[in-house]
Design a protein around this motif. Structure first.
Motif, mmCIF file in Angstrom:
data_model
loop_
_atom_site.group_PDB
_atom_site.id
_atom_site.type_symbol
_atom_site.label_atom_id
_atom_site.label_comp_id
_atom_site.label_asym_id
_atom_site.label_seq_id
_atom_site.Cartn_x
_atom_site.Cartn_y
_atom_site.Cartn_z
ATOM 1 N N TYR A 263 54.738 15.308 28.842
ATOM 2 C CA TYR A 263 54.139 14.043 28.390
ATOM 3 C C TYR A 263 52.881 13.714 29.188
ATOM 4 O O TYR A 263 51.805 13.454 28.635
ATOM 5 C CB TYR A 263 55.175 12.929 28.505
ATOM 6 C CG TYR A 263 54.674 11.574 28.036
ATOM 7 C CD1 TYR A 263 54.329 11.382 26.692
ATOM 8 C CD2 TYR A 263 54.564 10.502 28.924
ATOM 9 C CE1 TYR A 263 53.867 10.146 26.255
ATOM 10 C CE2 TYR A 263 54.108 9.269 28.492
ATOM 11 C CZ TYR A 263 53.765 9.095 27.157
ATOM 12 O OH TYR A 263 53.304 7.885 26.719
ATOM 13 N N ASN A 264 52.997 13.777 30.484
ATOM 14 C CA ASN A 264 51.859 13.408 31.331
ATOM 15 C C ASN A 264 50.684 14.355 31.177
ATOM 16 O O ASN A 264 49.528 13.930 31.088
ATOM 17 C CB ASN A 264 52.288 13.338 32.800
ATOM 18 C CG ASN A 264 53.210 12.146 33.006
ATOM 19 O OD1 ASN A 264 53.096 11.145 32.286
ATOM 20 N ND2 ASN A 264 54.125 12.247 33.951
ATOM 21 N N GLU A 265 51.015 15.646 31.108
ATOM 22 C CA GLU A 265 49.944 16.626 30.919
ATOM 23 C C GLU A 265 49.231 16.409 29.580
ATOM 24 O O GLU A 265 48.007 16.473 29.475
ATOM 25 C CB GLU A 265 50.510 18.048 30.973
ATOM 26 C CG GLU A 265 50.661 18.548 32.400
ATOM 27 C CD GLU A 265 51.255 19.947 32.471
ATOM 28 O OE1 GLU A 265 51.661 20.351 33.565
ATOM 29 O OE2 GLU A 265 51.314 20.627 31.398
ATOM 30 N N ALA A 266 50.060 16.157 28.575
ATOM 31 C CA ALA A 266 49.488 15.936 27.239
ATOM 32 C C ALA A 266 48.526 14.754 27.270
ATOM 33 O O ALA A 266 47.400 14.838 26.755
ATOM 34 C CB ALA A 266 50.603 15.704 26.222
ATOM 35 N N LEU A 267 48.951 13.679 27.877
ATOM 36 C CA LEU A 267 48.102 12.486 27.928
ATOM 37 C C LEU A 267 46.773 12.771 28.624
ATOM 38 O O LEU A 267 45.709 12.343 28.165
ATOM 39 C CB LEU A 267 48.812 11.340 28.666
ATOM 40 C CG LEU A 267 49.884 10.589 27.879
ATOM 41 C CD1 LEU A 267 50.395 9.408 28.692
ATOM 42 C CD2 LEU A 267 49.351 10.119 26.542
ATOM 43 N N GLU A 268 46.863 13.540 29.682
ATOM 44 C CA GLU A 268 45.656 13.893 30.430
ATOM 45 C C GLU A 268 44.682 14.675 29.557
ATOM 46 O O GLU A 268 43.493 14.367 29.481
ATOM 47 C CB GLU A 268 46.030 14.764 31.638
ATOM 48 C CG GLU A 268 45.775 14.101 32.981
ATOM 49 C CD GLU A 268 46.341 14.956 34.098
ATOM 50 O OE1 GLU A 268 45.832 16.080 34.286
ATOM 51 O OE2 GLU A 268 47.331 14.502 34.736
ATOM 52 N N LYS B 98 47.916 19.380 19.571
ATOM 53 C CA LYS B 98 49.063 18.779 18.889
ATOM 54 C C LYS B 98 50.077 19.870 18.531
ATOM 55 O O LYS B 98 51.286 19.693 18.711
ATOM 56 C CB LYS B 98 48.572 18.062 17.620
ATOM 57 C CG LYS B 98 49.613 17.140 17.038
ATOM 58 C CD LYS B 98 49.045 16.308 15.906
ATOM 59 C CE LYS B 98 50.157 15.517 15.256
ATOM 60 N NZ LYS B 98 49.731 14.846 14.059
ATOM 61 N N SER C 51 55.410 8.415 20.885
ATOM 62 C CA SER C 51 54.301 7.913 21.688
ATOM 63 C C SER C 51 53.097 8.851 21.588
ATOM 64 O O SER C 51 51.948 8.426 21.409
ATOM 65 C CB SER C 51 54.772 7.736 23.126
ATOM 66 O OG SER C 51 53.670 7.664 23.974
ATOM 67 N N LEU C 52 53.401 10.194 21.672
ATOM 68 C CA LEU C 52 52.291 11.157 21.587
ATOM 69 C C LEU C 52 51.645 11.140 20.194
ATOM 70 O O LEU C 52 50.432 11.198 20.053
ATOM 71 C CB LEU C 52 52.782 12.569 21.923
ATOM 72 C CG LEU C 52 53.040 12.850 23.411
ATOM 73 C CD1 LEU C 52 53.577 14.262 23.589
ATOM 74 C CD2 LEU C 52 51.767 12.668 24.229
ATOM 75 N N ILE D 219 44.656 14.960 26.263
ATOM 76 C CA ILE D 219 44.187 14.213 25.081
ATOM 77 C C ILE D 219 42.934 13.415 25.411
ATOM 78 O O ILE D 219 41.975 13.387 24.640
ATOM 79 C CB ILE D 219 45.283 13.254 24.548
ATOM 80 C CG1 ILE D 219 46.382 14.041 23.840
ATOM 81 C CG2 ILE D 219 44.689 12.251 23.552
ATOM 82 C CD1 ILE D 219 47.538 13.203 23.358
ATOM 83 N N ASN D 220 42.942 12.799 26.563
ATOM 84 C CA ASN D 220 41.822 11.925 26.911
ATOM 85 C C ASN D 220 40.499 12.660 27.045
ATOM 86 O O ASN D 220 39.441 12.069 26.888
ATOM 87 C CB ASN D 220 42.125 11.162 28.192
ATOM 88 C CG ASN D 220 43.124 10.052 27.905
ATOM 89 O OD1 ASN D 220 43.154 9.542 26.782
ATOM 90 N ND2 ASN D 220 43.929 9.696 28.877
ATOM 91 N N LYS E 115 49.323 8.419 19.925
ATOM 92 C CA LYS E 115 48.127 8.694 20.717
ATOM 93 C C LYS E 115 47.198 9.673 19.977
ATOM 94 O O LYS E 115 45.982 9.481 19.903
ATOM 95 C CB LYS E 115 48.560 9.283 22.078
ATOM 96 C CG LYS E 115 47.444 9.484 23.052
ATOM 97 C CD LYS E 115 46.999 8.148 23.634
ATOM 98 C CE LYS E 115 45.751 8.353 24.468
ATOM 99 N NZ LYS E 115 45.025 7.117 24.708
#
Ligand code: FA5
Length: 352
Positions: free
Chosen positions: A10-15, A30, A68-69, A17-18, A72
């Motif tokens: 999750y955290n890696e994905a968020l990083e 994705k 959540s992903l 994505i940004n 996003k």
């Protein structure tokens, strides 16, 4: 253990994505996380190895992370779309000086031009424009016009009979009797009747369907001078102010005396040319004083009332006016032909 792994994904994905600025990179990311073989999907597959107590908790966590992903991802996708649109709008400028694609415009048919011009003229002189049926009875087309059955003049017009009693009208004169009979108060009649007519004829100057305009005036003290003056105004308006008229004695069963009216040739001004066959004159219409029998048959006392009538072939008039050599062109509706008449009325003014 699994829980930590999920949090890591999750955290890696968020990083990641940004940092993404392009659509394709977003799609790829994705797929690596949420796709069929994606990291999160793999975790779900490994759920069977978890303890029964752990299983629902992990399942719920995976779902939460996936939702959540996904939210996003669509947020970033929308931002990319918006950027693409803005770039496109800023680049695409409209050159307002470019010529537009002209839609094909219809143009007024030469016959309609002639009819409208005639209607305008006669309405300005106090006439009414009336119409009658194209499918007519023998009674109105012939009998009430002083043409009883067997009258030899019926042979002048080859008719399309639909039944023994009904035919396609051969002349707009058929409306004469209708107008007279309808006028019970015997108020002055001043009408023109433009309309379609039919005869069994077919060549370059004769069509099985053509158009005539009838004129009928009935009142007290109507004389030949009225007919002559009216036709002069009519023809000068249609063919030019220098047009001269010539009345030749003729025969129509419904008028007495009857005249065929020639106009001076508007091509050569009367000197003689191929159009007028070197005679200087062109035959254009039939006319005469309403026959006393016709007045009587249709409810008028010929001792008290008199009248005049005329009938003009509109196709012929249009052909002369617009220099059309074959009557059939008027009925083919070929846009290339019709387009030629897409001009202002004044440009057709015949002058000589
Ligand atoms: C008549 O039809 C008379 N009803 C005219 C009339 C009215 C006389 C009132 C007296 C009083 P005629 O058959 O000549 O007359 O036809 C008149 C005009 O119609 C002709 O001059 C011609 O221009 C046109 N015409 C006749 N037959 C055809 C046709 N087959 N195709 C095209 N035009 C035609």
């Amino acid at each position: 253990m699994l829980k930590e792994e999920i949090e890591k994904i999750y955290n890696e994905a968020l990083e990641k994505i940004n940092d993404i600025k392009e659509e394709q990179a977003l799609k790829d990311l994705k797929a690596t996380i949420l796709g069929k073989k994606g990291e999160l999907t793999e975790i779900l597959k490994g759920l069977k190895d978890a303890t029964p107590e752990e299983r629902p908790k992990i399942g719920a966590l995976v779902n939460e992370v996936r939702d959540s992903l996904e939210a996003k991802f669509s947020e970033v996708q929308n931002a990319i779309n918006q950027k693409i649109l803005e770039e496109k709008l800023s680049k695409d400028t409209i050159d307002v000086t470019l010529p537009s694609n002209k839609p094909i415009r219809g143009s007024k048919h030469p016959l309609n031009r002639v009819i409208e011009e005639i209607e305008d003229l006669f309405v300005s002189m106090g006439y009414d424009v009336v119409s009658g049926p194209e499918l007519e009875t023998d009674e109105f087309c012939f009998k009430r016009l002083n043409l009883p059955e067997g009258h030899p003049a019926r042979d002048m017009q080859d008719s399309f009979y639909i039944t023994e009693e009904n035919l396609l009208r051969t002349q707009t004169s058929a409306v004469q009797a209708r107008v007279m009979m309808a006028n019970e108060e015997k108020t002055p009649i001043r009408v023109i009747v433009p309309g379609k007519t039919y005869r069994r004829e077919d060549d370059a100057t004769h069509s099985h369907q053509f158009n005539q305009v009838e004129g009928l005036v009935v009142d007290e003290n109507i004389s030949f001078a009225d007919l002559k003056g009216t036709l002069e105004v009519f023809m000068k308006k249609m063919l030019g102010q220098n047009t001269e008229l010539r009345f030749r004695p003729s025969y129509f069963p419904f008028t007495e005396p009857s005249y065929e009216v020639d106009v001076s040739c508007f091509k050569c001004g009367g000197k003689g040319c191929n159009l007028c066959k070197q005679t200087g004159w062109i035959e254009l219409l039939g006319s005469g004083m309403v026959h006393p029998n016709v007045l009587k048959m249709n409810g008028y006392d010929p001792e008290k009332y008199s009248g005049f009538a005329f009938g003009v072939g509109l196709d012929r008039l249009a052909m002369f006016k617009y220099d059309i050599t074959d009557i059939r062109l008027l009925y083919r509706n070929d846009v290339r032909f019709l387009k030629q008449f897409d001009r202002k009325d004044e440009e057709y003014e015949i002058k000589y």
